[in-house]
Design a protein around this motif. Structure first.
Motif, PDB file in Angstrom:
ATOM      1  N   ALA A  46      38.947 -30.841-101.726  1.00 19.80           N
ATOM      2  CA  ALA A  46      40.830 -30.192-102.465  1.00 19.80           C
ATOM      3  C   ALA A  46      42.180 -30.819-102.412  1.00 19.80           C
ATOM      4  CB  ALA A  46      41.816 -29.060-101.830  1.00 19.80           C
ATOM      5  N   LYS A  47      41.669 -32.716-101.525  1.00 22.10           N
ATOM      6  CA  LYS A  47      42.240 -33.793-101.869  1.00 22.10           C
ATOM      7  C   LYS A  47      41.643 -34.826-101.520  1.00 22.10           C
ATOM      8  CE  LYS A  47      46.954 -31.353-100.841  1.00 22.10           C
ATOM      9  NZ  LYS A  47      46.561 -30.076-101.931  1.00 22.10           N
ATOM     10  N   LEU A  48      41.782 -36.024-102.197  1.00 14.82           N
ATOM     11  CA  LEU A  48      40.898 -37.180-102.148  1.00 14.82           C
ATOM     12  C   LEU A  48      41.330 -38.345-101.493  1.00 14.82           C
ATOM     13  CD1 LEU A  48      38.900 -35.946-106.003  1.00 14.82           C
ATOM     14  CD2 LEU A  48      38.736 -35.455-103.030  1.00 14.82           C
ATOM     15  N   PHE A  49      42.408 -38.202-100.415  1.00 13.97           N
ATOM     16  CA  PHE A  49      42.726 -38.957 -99.898  1.00 13.97           C
ATOM     17  C   PHE A  49      42.610 -40.316 -99.306  1.00 13.97           C
ATOM     18  CE2 PHE A  49      46.482 -35.861 -99.460  1.00 13.97           C
ATOM     19  CZ  PHE A  49      46.501 -36.322-100.959  1.00 13.97           C
ATOM     20  N   TYR A  50      40.735 -39.965 -99.381  1.00 15.27           N
ATOM     21  CA  TYR A  50      40.177 -40.694 -98.142  1.00 15.27           C
ATOM     22  C   TYR A  50      39.605 -41.538 -98.993  1.00 15.27           C
ATOM     23  CZ  TYR A  50      36.420 -38.380-101.323  1.00 15.27           C
ATOM     24  OH  TYR A  50      35.473 -37.991-102.322  1.00 15.27           O
ATOM     25  N   LEU A  51      40.319 -41.709-101.040  1.00 17.03           N
ATOM     26  CA  LEU A  51      40.400 -42.785-101.973  1.00 17.03           C
ATOM     27  C   LEU A  51      40.966 -43.562-101.936  1.00 17.03           C
ATOM     28  CD1 LEU A  51      39.126 -41.007-104.947  1.00 17.03           C
ATOM     29  CD2 LEU A  51      37.319 -41.954-104.013  1.00 17.03           C
ATOM     30  N   ARG A  52      41.478 -43.407-101.186  1.00 20.90           N
ATOM     31  CA  ARG A  52      42.833 -44.872-100.653  1.00 20.90           C
ATOM     32  C   ARG A  52      42.084 -46.131-100.058  1.00 20.90           C
ATOM     33  NH1 ARG A  52      47.669 -40.990 -98.655  1.00 20.90           N
ATOM     34  NH2 ARG A  52      48.169 -40.239-101.173  1.00 20.90           N
ATOM     35  N   ASP A  53      40.963 -45.109 -99.166  1.00 22.79           N
ATOM     36  CA  ASP A  53      41.113 -46.699 -98.134  1.00 22.79           C
ATOM     37  C   ASP A  53      38.956 -47.276 -98.759  1.00 22.79           C
ATOM     38  OD1 ASP A  53      42.427 -46.238 -96.125  1.00 22.79           O
ATOM     39  OD2 ASP A  53      40.834 -44.217 -95.068  1.00 22.79           O
ATOM     40  N   LYS A  54      38.661 -46.350-100.253  1.00 21.48           N
ATOM     41  CA  LYS A  54      37.290 -47.186-100.872  1.00 21.48           C
ATOM     42  C   LYS A  54      37.496 -47.852-102.014  1.00 21.48           C
ATOM     43  CE  LYS A  54      35.000 -43.562 -98.653  1.00 21.48           C
ATOM     44  NZ  LYS A  54      34.295 -44.459 -98.169  1.00 21.48           N
ATOM     45  N   ILE A  55      37.158 -49.069-102.379  1.00 20.33           N
ATOM     46  CA  ILE A  55      37.455 -50.375-102.949  1.00 20.33           C
ATOM     47  C   ILE A  55      35.528 -49.793-104.200  1.00 20.33           C
ATOM     48  CG2 ILE A  55      38.782 -51.955-101.762  1.00 20.33           C
ATOM     49  CD1 ILE A  55      36.365 -53.487-100.854  1.00 20.33           C
ATOM     50  N   GLY A  56      36.224 -50.601-105.342  1.00 20.40           N
ATOM     51  CA  GLY A  56      34.713 -50.680-105.761  1.00 20.40           C
ATOM     52  C   GLY A  56      34.016 -49.765-106.528  1.00 20.40           C
ATOM     53  N   LYS A  57      32.747 -49.261-106.327  1.00 19.50           N
ATOM     54  CA  LYS A  57      31.933 -48.404-106.641  1.00 19.50           C
ATOM     55  C   LYS A  57      32.120 -47.133-105.739  1.00 19.50           C
ATOM     56  CE  LYS A  57      27.958 -50.309-109.071  1.00 19.50           C
ATOM     57  NZ  LYS A  57      26.432 -50.670-108.970  1.00 19.50           N
ATOM     58  N   GLY A  58      32.318 -47.277-104.716  1.00 20.12           N
ATOM     59  CA  GLY A  58      32.967 -46.355-103.716  1.00 20.12           C
ATOM     60  C   GLY A  58      33.610 -45.538-104.046  1.00 20.12           C
TER      61      GLY A  58
END
Length: 120
Positions: A94-106
């Motif tokens: 429901a929340k994609l806050f984990y994208l804050r820690d990812k870079i590039g293709k991740g």
């Protein structure tokens, strides 16, 4: 209480394109600079939605010059000219806050593919 519900119902915008968490969206937002008014496009991935009714908001995240930028928009704001869905995302949260820690293709969200129907 009835009066409050009626006031909120009059503020809700109709004909808004529905989108979900993980979708890539373009938000056309009206900006007033002095006497002029222009529309600025903010394109990114919707990472969160909160509340319901008139108080509904959504957060869009984009990467600009290698810096993550997030902006929260009120869903029923009169300053939003248009919301268009660029592509639908396939997510299980429901929340994609984990994208804050990812870079590039991740930091990408997989695209939801249309369901194939069997031909007779």
């Amino acid at each position: 209480m009835e009066l409050l519900k009626k006031a909120e119902a009059s503020s809700i915008r109709e004909n808004v394109e529905e989108f979900n968490i993980g979708d890539s969206v373009k938000v056309h937002y009206k900006i007033i600079e002095g006497k002029t008014e222009r529309v600025q496009v903010f394109e990114g991935t919707c990472i969160a939605m909160k509340n319901t009714g008139v108080r509904k908001t959504f957060t869009v995240r984009k990467i600009s010059y290698n810096v993550g930028v997030e902006r929260t928009f009120p869903f029923h704001s009169p300053k939003i000219a248009m919301i268009e869905v660029v592509r639908q995302g396939k997510v299980r949260r429901a929340k994609l806050f984990y994208l804050r820690d990812k870079i590039g293709k991740g930091a990408k969200v997989k695209e939801k593919r249309p369901v194939k129907t069997a031909k007779n």
